[in-house]
Write a protein that holds these residues in place. Structure first.
Motif, short mmCIF file in Angstrom:
data_model
loop_
_atom_site.label_atom_id
_atom_site.label_comp_id
_atom_site.label_asym_id
_atom_site.label_seq_id
_atom_site.Cartn_x
_atom_site.Cartn_y
_atom_site.Cartn_z
N VAL A 1 31.16 -44.55 84.42
CA VAL A 1 32.61 -44.58 84.16
C VAL A 1 32.95 -45.69 83.17
N ALA A 2 32.34 -46.85 83.36
CA ALA A 2 32.62 -47.98 82.48
C ALA A 2 32.23 -47.68 81.04
N LEU A 3 31.07 -47.05 80.84
CA LEU A 3 30.60 -46.73 79.49
C LEU A 3 31.51 -45.72 78.79
N TRP A 4 31.86 -44.66 79.50
CA TRP A 4 32.69 -43.63 78.87
C TRP A 4 34.11 -44.13 78.63
N ASP A 5 34.63 -44.98 79.52
CA ASP A 5 35.94 -45.59 79.29
C ASP A 5 35.90 -46.51 78.08
N TRP A 6 34.82 -47.28 77.97
CA TRP A 6 34.66 -48.18 76.82
C TRP A 6 34.61 -47.38 75.52
N LEU A 7 33.84 -46.29 75.52
CA LEU A 7 33.72 -45.48 74.31
C LEU A 7 35.05 -44.82 73.95
N LYS A 8 35.79 -44.39 74.94
CA LYS A 8 37.10 -43.79 74.70
C LYS A 8 38.03 -44.76 74.00
N ASN A 9 38.01 -46.01 74.41
CA ASN A 9 38.86 -47.03 73.81
C ASN A 9 38.40 -47.42 72.40
N LYS A 10 37.10 -47.22 72.12
CA LYS A 10 36.55 -47.59 70.82
C LYS A 10 36.67 -46.46 69.80
N ARG A 11 36.96 -45.28 70.26
CA ARG A 11 36.89 -44.07 69.43
C ARG A 11 37.62 -44.20 68.10
N ALA B 1 23.48 -42.07 72.89
CA ALA B 1 22.80 -43.10 73.67
C ALA B 1 23.28 -43.10 75.13
N ILE B 2 24.59 -42.95 75.31
CA ILE B 2 25.14 -42.93 76.67
C ILE B 2 24.71 -41.67 77.42
N LYS B 3 24.84 -40.53 76.76
CA LYS B 3 24.57 -39.25 77.40
C LYS B 3 23.10 -39.05 77.73
N HIS B 4 22.22 -39.43 76.82
CA HIS B 4 20.80 -39.10 76.99
C HIS B 4 19.96 -40.26 77.54
N HIS B 5 20.47 -41.47 77.50
CA HIS B 5 19.66 -42.61 77.94
C HIS B 5 20.33 -43.45 79.04
#
Length: 366
Positions: free
Chosen positions: A87-97, A111-115
């Motif tokens: 959750v933290a990673l996807w929230d971070w990426l959403k804010n960085k988009r 990187a997030i999805k596969h690793h």
């Protein structure tokens, strides 16, 4: 004195109250209860209510709006016990988009999805240990450079969690980037250049000699080469302006101010342009494009696979990446006594430090 809902004077302070997740919260602002400060307090409360209604108010936002609140700090600390890394990673990426390039977004997503999520996603941000990350990296069968890229989202995510006081310590500070050995430039000799160009000239149709010749004598990155327009060429002053690049089908401006530059055109580069002008098309702005399809290059894949690799094989020359045309350009200039700072400017570097580091042995006075 005007009255505002949920805002009330308390001695020499102002108290704000609001309801979030069916709980009543009260925060005290150390502001003198003047009409102006009461109005400001109401604006603050309204922003909280607005965020709650939109579903974006959380523990971190609570602390941002009330940085001195002991209640907010306790909620943020407890959040780290149940906030998963996924959750933290996807929230971070959403804010960085909206702040990163599309190509970077694609790399982070991969990187997030596969690793990162498959390995650490179910852990909470408080559970992750530096030892876990180091041991995982050691087992990955990819290059050190790729490993460093893969953990970049995790590194940046934890940095923001720490700065937002969601976590008390950033364990990623104890996970250093892995060493990456820089590859020695392998520039082509003049005989090799001539042989490659002769091989390309021997092609009966779709002659790509001008493209490769231009790469050898301008030092452009392939991403810059495929985005070059005829309007960027100044034949009268024998120079061109580099002001865009194309990566994965997306045309964008250079990353740095030094990347946008003027490059002097030597006679060989002018000759390549004159030859390419025979293929000039009204509906294509680019200087170089896929001749057989009359379509622009989206990336370097076609050049590398369909043009460059077959040409080297036919010429009997050991394979080196197309990027070596850039190394060849720099090494030839320096070997002829060109000022390193001039070479740096031509290649789009902010200073000549990189030139000294990479091409030192071609600089005669070092």
């Amino acid at each position: 004195m005007a009255k505002f809902k949920g805002v009330s004077p308390r001695g020499n302070s102002i108290q704000i109250s609001f309801t979030w997740n069916d709980h009543r919260y009260r925060e005290t602002l150390r502001w003198e209860p003047t009409p102006k400060n009461l109005k400001m307090a109401n604006s603050l409360r309204q922003s909280v209510i607005y965020d709650i209604d939109r579903g974006v108010f959380d523990h971190v936002e609570y602390l941002k709006k009330f940085p001195s609140s002991s209640k907010a700090k306790s909620l943020v600390k407890s959040q780290a016990d149940f906030l998963t890394i996924d959750v933290a990673l996807w929230d971070w990426l959403k804010n960085k988009r909206s702040y990163i390039e599309r190509s970077t977004l694609r790399d982070y997503t991969s990187a997030i999805k596969h690793h990162l999520s498959p390995r650490f996603g179910l852990l909470t941000v408080n559970q992750l240990k530096a030892k876990d990350v180091k041991e995982w990296l050691a087992k990955l069968s990819i290059s050190n450079k790729r490993k460093n890229n893969v953990i970049t989202p995790l590194r940046q995510c934890f940095k923001e969690l720490y700065l937002d006081e969601v976590i008390e310590q950033n364990i990623m500070d104890r996970v250093p980037n892995l060493s990456v050995s820089s590859r020695e430039p392998q520039p082509f000799t003049q005989d090799e250049i001539d042989l490659i160009l002769i091989t390309l000239s021997a092609q009966c149709t779709d002659n790509y000699r001008p493209l490769i010749e231009f790469a050898f004598y301008t030092g452009l990155r392939t991403s810059e080469l495929i985005a070059l327009h005829w309007s960027d060429i100044d034949f009268q002053n024998a120079r061109m302006e580099v002001k865009r690049a194309r990566v994965r089908g997306v045309t964008k401006e250079p990353k740095t101010s030094s990347g946008r530059r003027f490059v002097d055109l030597v006679p060989e580069a002018i000759n390549a342009l004159e030859s390419q002008s025979m293929h000039k098309m009204l509906n294509i702005d680019e200087v170089f494009y896929k001749l057989e399809k009359s379509a622009v290059f989206k990336d370097d894949q076609y050049i590398r696979k369909a043009i460059w690799t077959p040409a080297l094989k036919a010429a009997g020359i050991a394979y080196r990446s197309p990027y070596q045309t850039r190394h060849t350009y720099a090494s030839q200039l320096l070997s002829k006594g060109a000022n390193p700072l001039y070479v740096a400017n031509q290649m789009g570097h902010a200073d000549w430090g990189m030139i000294r580091k990479v091409y030192g042995k071609w600089i005669s006075n070092l």
